[in-house]
Design a protein around this motif. Structure first.
Motif, PDB file in Angstrom:
ATOM      1  N   MET A   1     109.565  74.039  16.982  1.00  0.00           N
ATOM      2  CA  MET A   1     110.219  72.735  17.026  1.00  0.00           C
ATOM      3  C   MET A   1     109.149  71.659  16.923  1.00  0.00           C
ATOM      4  N   SER A   2     109.104  70.982  15.792  1.00  0.00           N
ATOM      5  CA  SER A   2     108.098  69.958  15.572  1.00  0.00           C
ATOM      6  C   SER A   2     108.773  68.616  15.339  1.00  0.00           C
ATOM      7  N   ASN A   3     108.341  67.611  16.080  1.00  0.00           N
ATOM      8  CA  ASN A   3     108.896  66.264  15.935  1.00  0.00           C
ATOM      9  C   ASN A   3     108.006  65.386  15.069  1.00  0.00           C
ATOM     10  N   GLY A   4     106.968  65.974  14.491  1.00  0.00           N
ATOM     11  CA  GLY A   4     106.048  65.209  13.661  1.00  0.00           C
ATOM     12  C   GLY A   4     106.729  64.512  12.502  1.00  0.00           C
ATOM     13  N   PRO A   5     107.564  65.218  11.699  1.00  0.00           N
ATOM     14  CA  PRO A   5     108.231  64.558  10.578  1.00  0.00           C
ATOM     15  C   PRO A   5     109.158  63.425  11.009  1.00  0.00           C
ATOM     16  N   VAL A   6     109.837  63.604  12.143  1.00  0.00           N
ATOM     17  CA  VAL A   6     110.733  62.554  12.640  1.00  0.00           C
ATOM     18  C   VAL A   6     109.925  61.315  12.988  1.00  0.00           C
ATOM     19  N   LEU A   7     108.788  61.517  13.622  1.00  0.00           N
ATOM     20  CA  LEU A   7     107.935  60.394  13.989  1.00  0.00           C
ATOM     21  C   LEU A   7     107.410  59.680  12.741  1.00  0.00           C
ATOM     22  N   ALA A   8     107.004  60.438  11.747  1.00  0.00           N
ATOM     23  CA  ALA A   8     106.517  59.831  10.500  1.00  0.00           C
ATOM     24  C   ALA A   8     107.633  59.048   9.805  1.00  0.00           C
ATOM     25  N   GLN A   9     108.842  59.599   9.825  1.00  0.00           N
ATOM     26  CA  GLN A   9     109.981  58.911   9.210  1.00  0.00           C
ATOM     27  C   GLN A   9     110.277  57.596   9.938  1.00  0.00           C
ATOM     28  N   LEU A  10     110.248  57.619  11.264  1.00  0.00           N
ATOM     29  CA  LEU A  10     110.511  56.402  12.031  1.00  0.00           C
ATOM     30  C   LEU A  10     109.421  55.355  11.800  1.00  0.00           C
ATOM     31  N   ALA A  14     110.018  51.675  10.269  1.00  0.00           N
ATOM     32  CA  ALA A  14     109.575  50.460  10.959  1.00  0.00           C
ATOM     33  C   ALA A  14     108.775  49.582  10.020  1.00  0.00           C
ATOM     34  N   GLU A  15     107.967  50.197   9.204  1.00  0.00           N
ATOM     35  CA  GLU A  15     107.143  49.428   8.260  1.00  0.00           C
ATOM     36  C   GLU A  15     108.018  48.742   7.216  1.00  0.00           C
ATOM     37  N   GLU A  16     109.042  49.453   6.729  1.00  0.00           N
ATOM     38  CA  GLU A  16     109.930  48.893   5.703  1.00  0.00           C
ATOM     39  C   GLU A  16     110.795  47.762   6.244  1.00  0.00           C
ATOM     40  N   GLU A  17     111.259  47.906   7.478  1.00  0.00           N
ATOM     41  CA  GLU A  17     112.203  46.952   8.031  1.00  0.00           C
ATOM     42  C   GLU A  17     111.553  45.821   8.806  1.00  0.00           C
ATOM     43  N   GLY A  18     110.278  45.848   8.930  1.00  0.00           N
ATOM     44  CA  GLY A  18     109.624  44.810   9.696  1.00  0.00           C
ATOM     45  C   GLY A  18     109.558  45.142  11.174  1.00  0.00           C
ATOM     46  N   ALA A  19     109.779  46.394  11.509  1.00  0.00           N
ATOM     47  CA  ALA A  19     109.614  46.912  12.872  1.00  0.00           C
ATOM     48  C   ALA A  19     110.460  46.159  13.901  1.00  0.00           C
ATOM     49  N   ASP A  20     111.773  46.358  13.864  1.00  0.00           N
ATOM     50  CA  ASP A  20     112.621  45.762  14.882  1.00  0.00           C
ATOM     51  C   ASP A  20     112.483  46.550  16.197  1.00  0.00           C
ATOM     52  N   LEU A  21     113.005  46.014  17.262  1.00  0.00           N
ATOM     53  CA  LEU A  21     112.822  46.560  18.607  1.00  0.00           C
ATOM     54  C   LEU A  21     113.407  47.960  18.753  1.00  0.00           C
ATOM     55  N   ILE A  22     114.563  48.197  18.188  1.00  0.00           N
ATOM     56  CA  ILE A  22     115.199  49.513  18.307  1.00  0.00           C
ATOM     57  C   ILE A  22     114.351  50.583  17.627  1.00  0.00           C
ATOM     58  N   THR A  23     113.833  50.274  16.465  1.00  0.00           N
ATOM     59  CA  THR A  23     112.997  51.226  15.741  1.00  0.00           C
ATOM     60  C   THR A  23     111.725  51.520  16.517  1.00  0.00           C
ATOM     61  N   LEU A  24     111.130  50.494  17.074  1.00  0.00           N
ATOM     62  CA  LEU A  24     109.902  50.702  17.846  1.00  0.00           C
ATOM     63  C   LEU A  24     110.158  51.539  19.088  1.00  0.00           C
ATOM     64  N   ARG A  25     111.281  51.301  19.741  1.00  0.00           N
ATOM     65  CA  ARG A  25     111.624  52.120  20.910  1.00  0.00           C
ATOM     66  C   ARG A  25     111.810  53.579  20.513  1.00  0.00           C
ATOM     67  N   ALA A  26     112.455  53.804  19.372  1.00  0.00           N
ATOM     68  CA  ALA A  26     112.644  55.170  18.891  1.00  0.00           C
ATOM     69  C   ALA A  26     111.296  55.826  18.586  1.00  0.00           C
ATOM     70  N   ILE A  27     110.384  55.067  18.012  1.00  0.00           N
ATOM     71  CA  ILE A  27     109.044  55.590  17.733  1.00  0.00           C
ATOM     72  C   ILE A  27     108.333  55.974  19.026  1.00  0.00           C
ATOM     73  N   VAL A  28     108.441  55.104  20.005  1.00  0.00           N
ATOM     74  CA  VAL A  28     107.789  55.384  21.283  1.00  0.00           C
ATOM     75  C   VAL A  28     108.395  56.627  21.932  1.00  0.00           C
ATOM     76  N   GLU A  29     109.721  56.750  21.892  1.00  0.00           N
ATOM     77  CA  GLU A  29     110.384  57.934  22.459  1.00  0.00           C
ATOM     78  C   GLU A  29     109.935  59.209  21.768  1.00  0.00           C
ATOM     79  N   GLU A  30     109.941  59.197  20.449  1.00  0.00           N
ATOM     80  CA  GLU A  30     109.553  60.388  19.699  1.00  0.00           C
ATOM     81  C   GLU A  30     108.079  60.724  19.928  1.00  0.00           C
ATOM     82  N   ALA A  31     107.246  59.697  19.968  1.00  0.00           N
ATOM     83  CA  ALA A  31     105.816  59.941  20.207  1.00  0.00           C
ATOM     84  C   ALA A  31     105.587  60.520  21.598  1.00  0.00           C
TER      85      ALA A  31
END
Length: 102
Positions: A1-10, A14-31
């Motif tokens: 079970m690897s969460n690496g691809p999910v983290l890279a996708q998030l 974030a980069e495409e959308e200008g990194a809104d708060l929800i996306t950043l929280r999801a990145i932090v959770e996955e990381a």
């Protein structure tokens, strides 16, 4: 079970959308989850027996602490008895008890 691809996708999202708060929280959770999984794997606690192993280690640690506490209590008890015996010997010598024994 690897969460690496999910983290890279998030991160890409974030980069495409200008990194809104929800996306950043999801990145932090996955990381955080990915880091925790890696840490457990590094410690060898990523298998099905990990919970049992941790319970056994906690039980062993509790037994070790109890043993240390018992040894300390026994040592203090012996020191107190030795002190009392020396005190009684001192009192006996001081009062001339050795003359009574002869």
């Amino acid at each position: 079970m690897s969460n690496g691809p999910v983290l890279a996708q998030l991160m890409g999202q974030a980069e495409e959308e200008g990194a809104d708060l929800i996306t950043l929280r999801a990145i932090v959770e996955e990381a955080g989850e990915l880091g925790a999984v890696r840490a457990l794997k590094h410690l060898g606690l990523d298998d099905a027996n990990a919970a049992k192993d941790m319970a056994e280690l906690r039980e062993l640690l509790a037994a070790w602490r109890d043993a240390k506490r018992s040894v300390l209590k026994a040592a203090i008890g012996w020191l107190v008895r030795l002190g009392c015996a020396l005190l009684l010997i001192g009192i006996a010598v001081r009062t001339g008890f050795s003359g009574w024994v002869k």
